[in-house]
Design a protein around this motif. Structure first.
Motif, short mmCIF file in Angstrom:
data_model
loop_
_atom_site.label_atom_id
_atom_site.label_comp_id
_atom_site.label_asym_id
_atom_site.label_seq_id
_atom_site.Cartn_x
_atom_site.Cartn_y
_atom_site.Cartn_z
N LYS A 103 0.84 -1.21 0.00
CA LYS A 103 0.00 0.00 0.00
C LYS A 103 0.87 1.25 0.00
O LYS A 103 0.53 2.25 -0.63
CB LYS A 103 -0.94 -0.02 1.20
CG LYS A 103 -1.94 -1.17 1.12
CD LYS A 103 -3.09 -0.99 2.07
CE LYS A 103 -4.00 -2.22 2.13
NZ LYS A 103 -4.82 -2.46 0.95
N VAL A 141 -8.02 6.15 8.92
CA VAL A 141 -7.93 4.78 8.41
C VAL A 141 -6.50 4.26 8.60
O VAL A 141 -5.54 4.92 8.22
CB VAL A 141 -8.34 4.72 6.93
CG1 VAL A 141 -8.30 3.28 6.41
CG2 VAL A 141 -9.74 5.31 6.75
N VAL A 153 -7.03 -3.62 7.10
CA VAL A 153 -7.56 -2.26 7.06
C VAL A 153 -8.53 -2.03 8.20
O VAL A 153 -9.46 -2.81 8.41
CB VAL A 153 -8.28 -2.00 5.72
CG1 VAL A 153 -8.93 -0.61 5.72
CG2 VAL A 153 -7.32 -2.12 4.55
N ASP A 190 -6.37 9.60 5.47
CA ASP A 190 -7.62 10.31 5.74
C ASP A 190 -8.81 9.44 5.37
O ASP A 190 -8.75 8.66 4.43
CB ASP A 190 -7.70 11.60 4.89
CG ASP A 190 -6.76 12.67 5.41
OD1 ASP A 190 -6.07 12.40 6.41
OD2 ASP A 190 -6.71 13.75 4.79
N LEU A 192 -12.21 8.85 3.61
CA LEU A 192 -12.87 9.40 2.42
C LEU A 192 -14.36 9.14 2.51
O LEU A 192 -14.79 8.03 2.82
CB LEU A 192 -12.34 8.72 1.15
CG LEU A 192 -10.88 8.95 0.76
CD1 LEU A 192 -10.53 8.07 -0.44
CD2 LEU A 192 -10.64 10.42 0.45
N GLU A 196 -18.53 3.82 -2.75
CA GLU A 196 -17.45 2.97 -3.25
C GLU A 196 -17.81 2.38 -4.60
O GLU A 196 -18.97 2.09 -4.88
CB GLU A 196 -17.19 1.83 -2.27
CG GLU A 196 -16.18 2.21 -1.21
CD GLU A 196 -15.79 1.03 -0.35
OE1 GLU A 196 -15.12 0.13 -0.86
OE2 GLU A 196 -16.17 1.03 0.83
N ILE A 286 -8.73 4.08 -3.63
CA ILE A 286 -8.57 3.50 -2.29
C ILE A 286 -7.44 2.49 -2.33
O ILE A 286 -6.53 2.49 -1.52
CB ILE A 286 -9.87 2.82 -1.80
CG1 ILE A 286 -11.00 3.84 -1.64
CG2 ILE A 286 -9.61 2.11 -0.47
CD1 ILE A 286 -12.33 3.20 -1.23
P1 AMP Z 1 -8.87 -1.78 1.17
O1 AMP Z 1 -8.41 -3.13 1.62
O2 AMP Z 1 -7.78 -0.77 1.05
O3 AMP Z 1 -9.77 -1.86 -0.05
O4 AMP Z 1 -9.86 -1.28 2.28
C1 AMP Z 1 -10.96 -2.07 2.66
C2 AMP Z 1 -12.17 -1.19 2.84
O5 AMP Z 1 -11.91 -0.17 3.79
C3 AMP Z 1 -12.53 -0.44 1.57
O6 AMP Z 1 -13.32 -1.22 0.72
C4 AMP Z 1 -13.27 0.74 2.14
O7 AMP Z 1 -14.60 0.39 2.46
C5 AMP Z 1 -12.55 1.02 3.41
N1 AMP Z 1 -11.55 2.10 3.25
C6 AMP Z 1 -10.25 1.95 2.93
N2 AMP Z 1 -9.62 3.13 2.88
C7 AMP Z 1 -10.55 4.08 3.17
C8 AMP Z 1 -10.53 5.50 3.26
N3 AMP Z 1 -9.41 6.21 3.08
N4 AMP Z 1 -11.67 6.14 3.58
C9 AMP Z 1 -12.81 5.44 3.78
N5 AMP Z 1 -12.90 4.11 3.72
C10 AMP Z 1 -11.79 3.41 3.40
#
Ligand code: AMP
Ligand code: GLY
Length: 431
Positions: A103, A141, A153, A190, A192, A196, A286
């Protein structure tokens, strides 16, 4: 061509089903595969982490193309090892797969290239990370840097929750992104706000062409409640990305990523899967995945009119520029049947009956995600077990067919969501 597909999930069953239908396919092998894939391909017991064994199999069976389904072998460099052995492989190299594998790598790439994403900082020390959380406040986050099978996450609503996530991640040792290298890094970003969406592009190192849209349901239970999963169902088209938004995502996110990867000497080939937040200011990245989505692929393959094999070859050969993918207009939907307890602990080996009756429902295709055969019986062999999929004139119609098929399946130890596609069905109802 002789093709070897790597993986064992519903995504791989859908890819096998589509590739088996190609006139270009001579023999199709899948390692390790599952009971459903065995109807389309010859399943072989290969250890995917043993790259030398995979190369040896390809030489022995004159495999012309290897298609890699899951991210773990990509991040471990299986494409590099196959290509250096002179075997064509579909998917990104290890360096390019860092778009999913790290990431921190992806966030730095976004920052350096003006790609919209949440503001962030990287940390190797828990105390420094907590000080950042204090000065910043919640919601915030917290993410483990590497592959963490969806457990890396935490969207924290309070500072205390964010700090607990930091401790959990530094104590848990789940952030070793690149096997063989020491891990221990997190990203804090931050929060967001928005809707989605997912976006898929087929890439050849230089050119990216968007696939049809698809959306999954991440939560385990009806009403998008319960724990996060790999995906409990999906539908296509997604309905939340129109042509104008698709253009913005290509121009603002996918294309600059392709240019940056090429400029770094690590051109991206394969499917690039962007997880996005559609905010008031526009689309923001994201995360990236370096592979097809699961279960999104199941609905995409039902809608793909073009032959998949030349598309995968064009991605590998770098000739997508002159390529065109055609899709059926009619929607597709898939419902995941999972073992009770998933995404937590669940039993394996329970008996599933009624699959033939279910598959007899018009325009239904059943992709196996985690099954094995035992004599003449089909046994559950994973968390996500079946993808009951259908097409229809509308999402509503596809949905009705999928649930009609599910009603014929006898598997008391399984569960599924009853509302897959609800957003799209609601959109269809609007005038
Ligand atoms: P990821 O594994 O990075 O896709 O994150 C898993 C889930 O966490 C995502 O599908 C989003 O629902 C949530 N998420 C991740 N990053 C953010 C962010 N910066 N702001 C809001 N929700 C987030
Ligand atoms: N359906 C989510 C994923 O493939 O990561």
């Amino acid at each position: 061509m002789n093709i070897l597909l790597l993986g064992s999930g519903g995504r791989e069953h859908a890819l096998a089903w589509k590739m088996a239908a190609s006139p270009l396919t001579e023999r199709l092998y899948c390692a390790p595969g599952n009971a459903g894939i065995a109807q389309e391909a010859e399943c072989v017991a290969l250890d995917l982490s043993d790259h030398a064994a995979v190369v040896a199999f390809c030489r022995e069976h004159k495999v012309d193309l290897v298609v890699v389904g899951p991210e773990a072998p990509l991040c471990a460099g299986i494409v590099d090892d196959l290509e250096s052995a002179g075997i064509k492989a579909f998917g990104p190299t290890r360096a390019a797969a860092a778009l999913e594998g790290s990431k921190g790598f992806t966030k730095d790439l976004c920052r350096a290239n003006g790609i919209p994403t949440a503001a962030y900082a990287r940390f190797k020390d828990a105390a420094v990370a907590k000080a950042h959380i204090h000065s910043h406040g919640a919601p915030i986050v917290v993410k483990a840097d590497g592959l963490a099978a969806g457990k890396g996450v935490v969207v924290a609503q309070s500072q205390a929750e964010a700090e607990a996530a930091v401790d959990m991640m530094f104590a848990g040792g789940i952030f070793v992104s690149n096997p063989g290298e020491a891990g221990g890094e997190i990203v804090i970003e931050d929060f967001l706000d928005g809707e989605e969406a997912s976006f898929f592009a087929l890439c050849d190192g230089e050119t990216a062409i968007p696939l049809a849209t698809a959306q999954d349901h991440k939560r385990a239970f009806d009403g998008d409640k319960g724990p996060n999963t790999g995906g409990m169902g999906a539908y296509s088209p997604a309905g939340n990305i129109d042509l104008a938004m698709s253009g913005r995502i290509m121009n603002e996110i996918i294309a600059p990523t392709m240019r940056a990867m090429k400029a770094m000497g690590t051109p991206y080939k394969g499917v690039l899967y962007a997880g996005l937040m559609i905010t008031a200011e526009g689309p923001k990245l994201i995360e990236y995945n370096a592979r097809f989505g699961d279960p999104e692929t199941q609905v995409l393959m039902l809608r793909l009119m073009s032959d998949l094999v030349p598309a995968l070859l064009a991605s590998r050969d770098g000739v997508l520029k002159s390529f065109d993918l055609r899709w059926y207009a009619e929607p597709a939907l898939t419902v995941v049947m999972a073992a009770k307890g998933y995404p937590g602990n669940y039993a394996r080996g329970t008996v599933i009956e009624g699959l033939d009756e279910a598959a007899a429902v018009e325009r239904v295709e059943i992709f196996h995600a985690g099954t094995k055969t035992d004599g003449g019986r089909i046994l559950a062999n994973g968390g996500r077990v079946l993808n009951v999929s259908a097409t229809g004139k509308t999402v509503r119609e596809a949905q009705a067919r999928a649930y009609e098929a599910i009603a014929r399946i006898r598997w008391p130890e399984g569960f599924y969501r009853h509302d897959i596609g609800w957003r799209a069905v609601e959109r269809e109802r609007r005038p």
